[in-house]
Design an enzyme around this catalytic site. Structure first.
Site, PDB file in Angstrom:
ATOM      1  N   LYS A 177       1.889  -0.709   8.109  1.00 51.47           N
ATOM      2  CA  LYS A 177       0.697  -0.688   8.973  1.00 51.47           C
ATOM      3  C   LYS A 177       0.897  -1.484  10.256  1.00 51.47           C
ATOM      4  O   LYS A 177       0.377  -1.119  11.314  1.00 51.47           O
ATOM      5  CB  LYS A 177      -0.514  -1.242   8.208  1.00 51.47           C
ATOM      6  CG  LYS A 177      -0.943  -0.356   7.035  1.00 51.47           C
ATOM      7  CD  LYS A 177      -1.934  -1.086   6.133  1.00 51.47           C
ATOM      8  CE  LYS A 177      -2.390  -0.191   4.971  1.00 51.47           C
ATOM      9  NZ  LYS A 177      -3.146  -0.959   3.965  1.00 51.47           N
ATOM     10  N   TYR A 190      -4.558  -9.103   3.731  1.00 46.72           N
ATOM     11  CA  TYR A 190      -5.866  -8.651   3.213  1.00 46.72           C
ATOM     12  C   TYR A 190      -6.829  -9.830   3.091  1.00 46.72           C
ATOM     13  O   TYR A 190      -6.880 -10.686   3.966  1.00 46.72           O
ATOM     14  CB  TYR A 190      -5.716  -7.912   1.875  1.00 46.72           C
ATOM     15  CG  TYR A 190      -4.507  -7.052   1.787  1.00 46.72           C
ATOM     16  CD1 TYR A 190      -4.381  -5.937   2.624  1.00 46.72           C
ATOM     17  CD2 TYR A 190      -3.470  -7.334   0.918  1.00 46.72           C
ATOM     18  CE1 TYR A 190      -3.263  -5.136   2.571  1.00 46.72           C
ATOM     19  CE2 TYR A 190      -2.347  -6.543   0.862  1.00 46.72           C
ATOM     20  CZ  TYR A 190      -2.244  -5.447   1.682  1.00 46.72           C
ATOM     21  OH  TYR A 190      -1.139  -4.680   1.627  1.00 46.72           O
ATOM     22  N   VAL A 221       2.156  -3.090  -1.369  1.00 42.93           N
ATOM     23  CA  VAL A 221       2.124  -3.050  -2.835  1.00 42.93           C
ATOM     24  C   VAL A 221       3.474  -2.699  -3.447  1.00 42.93           C
ATOM     25  O   VAL A 221       3.650  -2.763  -4.653  1.00 42.93           O
ATOM     26  CB  VAL A 221       1.032  -2.083  -3.383  1.00 42.93           C
ATOM     27  CG1 VAL A 221      -0.353  -2.592  -3.049  1.00 42.93           C
ATOM     28  CG2 VAL A 221       1.251  -0.677  -2.850  1.00 42.93           C
TER      29      VAL A 221
END
Ligand code: GLN
Length: 603
Positions: free
Chosen positions: A67, A241, A259
């Site tokens: 990202k 996050y 992940v």
């Protein structure tokens, strides 16, 4: 013997290798195939050197680490304003897969959560010549300095189960954050997450961000500097996050996790770091990755807000030209004049990185130490990096200096400044500090009406040594000199040879070279100009020549041999004593000067 950096990394690796806390991500079924024992740490420096410990070559999927890079690509492709219109930069404080959209506009909070990342993927170009995913794959490969491939099984597995991400994409479509059909965008997002990297790759990718967007291994400029700053900012506030606040507090680096078990981070100008271990905590960050990063940040002092203050010693030395001179050997009378008027020239040798806090020191010191100064020489030979503010600050400094009637000379041997840094200003740029000092000395001597060094042609009678002798003494001395000429390149005295004469340099330029007997390296120590005496030290001490003197141009000298000097001693003892006395006085003065310089220039 391992180097210290590797040993520190190994220690951190050893510390956590046995930690089996956490679990594999299982919402993408394929990810449960990962080996929970895998653990790698890699560090790539801003000049492309790699340290690696553990499982640094095991491939895994990049997942959310992607990202940060697609965000940079979108900024470069669309411009920041267009991207900001569709994706915010506020931490959401929620999990990576939260549906965190602005209630009014539907704008995802930031590009590091899935909603923002999918919106970003939708902004990347999708062309026939280069479909969107291929564009992502090839750009990521440039970040990694290696052709990357993807893991088809992980992709298929996520595509088969990725209903939540599809829902997010459809919500984005309803708010016009995505245009057109959403399926192709989501599929490309899944593919982007399935790109296979190793821990080493991630460290290189992080190092590219730490190195201003230029891959330090390949030199490839992948991302523009201004956008690197934006990517790193969002990584710092949102990259982990809903753990991001604690992360900045404890680790203090912009970072991004995925992940697949990868975490990367970097400190601009220093290191790109990556850790890989697939066991995840409840926030979906790698357990060993977080713990290892925390320790590395502490060991290497990488917390952003604990940046060492490099401004303390920005001024390495400062002195006036009256106390330290260039390496130009000048006649005593010129040196005497310079010992006075040299006060007008202030030399500041700078060191370290040039940014606002370090230049502030320089600016302040100029204001307080400007008494009688007409010329300021700034030596940047030991200056390091500059940032966006440096040139502006230096230009401002040049203007201040000019406003109080001072002239600025800058030497930039290491070329830390762009060549047009002082365009339009009255600033002289010299190649080396010695060149600048010589130039200033020549100008001061010129102002005092002295002929330019090297241009004069001195007769024997004009040398100081001879000038103040009476007629009788002169008549006894002068015939003992022999005029000698040397073609350019010829040796006048040779290091190690018996010192059997002294020379008065009448015209031309000579140089002094010292050959280091230990390693044979030869250093040019000084230039000699008409009016100087050569070789008196060896002669007085009856020793060997301590350095070589060589003619640079055609040179004319007046030679007084030891044999003639000895004859003078027995026939005209008074004249002999005079000469020796004069040489002694001149030598003592030079020694005094050399001592003063040595004390000012000591490290
Ligand atoms: N592909 C994953 C997803 O969208 C990436 C998530 C992650 O790495 N946190 O669910």
């Amino acid at each position: 013997m391992r180097d210290t950096i590797t040993r520190i990394i190994e220690e951190v690796h050893r510390r956590y290798a046995g930690t089996m806390d956490g679990s594999l991500a299982d919402y993408i079924p394929e990810l449960t195939r990962a080996d929970p024992n895998h653990f790698g740490i890699a560090v790539v420096t801003a000049d492309g050197y790699r340290y690696a410990v553990g499982d640094v070559d095991v491939p895994f999927t990049i997942q959310s680490v992607s990202k940060a890079f697609t965000y940079g690509m979108a900024l470069d492709h669309r411009g920041a304003a267009a991207v900001e219109e569709r994706v915010g930069v506020e931490p959401s404080g929620e999990a990576f897969n939260s549906i965190s959209l602005d209630p009014g506009t539907g704008r995802p909070r930031n590009p590091m959560i899935n909603a923002g990342a999918i919106a970003v993927t939708g902004m990347l170009p999708d062309r026939e010549a280069e479909p969107r995913f291929e564009h992502i794959r090839s750009t990521f490969s440039r970040f990694a300095a290696r052709e990357l491939t993807w893991d088809d099984e992980v992709y298929a597995s996520e595509s088969a189960t990725g209903f939540r991400n599809r829902a997010i994409a459809n919500l984005l479509r309803s708010f016009d954050i995505l245009d057109g059909p959403t399926d192709p965008v989501v599929e490309d997002y899944f593919r982007q997450c399935s790109l296979q990297v190793t821990c080493s790759d991630l460290a290189t990718m992080a190092a590219t961000l730490a190195h201003g967007g230029v891959n330090p291994v390949t030199g490839d400029a992948v991302l523009t500097l201004g956008n690197v700053e934006k990517v790193l900012s969002v990584m710092a506030t949102c990259g982990m996050y809903d753990y991001s606040g604690t992360w900045v507090y404890e680790v203090g680096l912009p970072a991004k996790s995925g992940v697949g078990g990868g975490v990367l981070g970097g400190l601009p100008g220093q290191f790109g770091i990556a850790l890989f271990s697939p066991l995840l905590d409840e926030k979906f960050n790698s357990v060993r990755g977080v713990a290892g990063f925390r320790d590395l940040s502490r060991e290497f002092d990488l917390h952003l807000l604990r940046a060492p203050s490099m401004s303390k010693h920005a001024i390495r030395r400062h002195y006036r030209l009256s106390d330290v001179s260039s390496r130009r050997g000048r006649p005593d009378e010129d040196l005497e004049l310079l010992a006075e008027v040299g006060r007008k020239v202030l030399v500041l040798e700078l060191q370290g990185d040039l940014f606002a806090a370090s230049l502030e020191r320089v600016i302040r010191s100029l204001a307080s130490d400007g008494d009688g100064v007409e010329v300021v020489v700034l030596d940047l030979r030991r200056a390091g990096a500059t940032d966006g503010s440096t040139v502006g600050l230096l230009r401002g400094l040049a203007e201040t200096v000019a406003a109080v009637g001072q002239h600025l000379v800058v030497t930039d041997q290491a070329r830390v400044l762009p060549s047009d840094a002082f365009a339009g200003l009255d600033v002289e740029v010299a190649r080396t500090l010695d060149d600048a000092m010589r130039g200033c000395e020549d100008a001061l001597l010129g102002d005092a009406g002295r002929a330019p060094a090297g241009s004069v042609r001195l007769d024997l009678a004009e040398f100081e040594l001879v000038r103040h002798l009476g007629d009788h003494e002169r008549a006894r001395l002068l015939p003992r000199f022999v005029e000698r000429s040397y073609a350019a390149g010829e040796v006048i005295v040779e290091q190690g040879a018996d010192a059997d004469a002294l020379y008065l340099l009448g015209s031309g330029v000579a140089e002094v070279e010292f050959a280091d007997p230990l390693d044979g390296s030869v250093e040019r120590i000084a230039d000699l100009y008409p009016g100087v005496v050569i070789g008196e030290l060896g002669l007085l001490g009856q020793g060997r020549r301590s350095a070589t003197v060589r003619a640079v141009t055609d040179v004319a000298c007046f030679e007084l041999s030891r044999f003639e000097l000895m004859r003078l001693r027995s026939s005209d003892h008074l004249v002999y004593t005079r000469i020796i006395e004069d040489l002694l006085v001149s030598t003592a003065e030079r020694l005094r000067r050399a001592n003063r310089e040595a004390s000012l220039l000591r490290d």
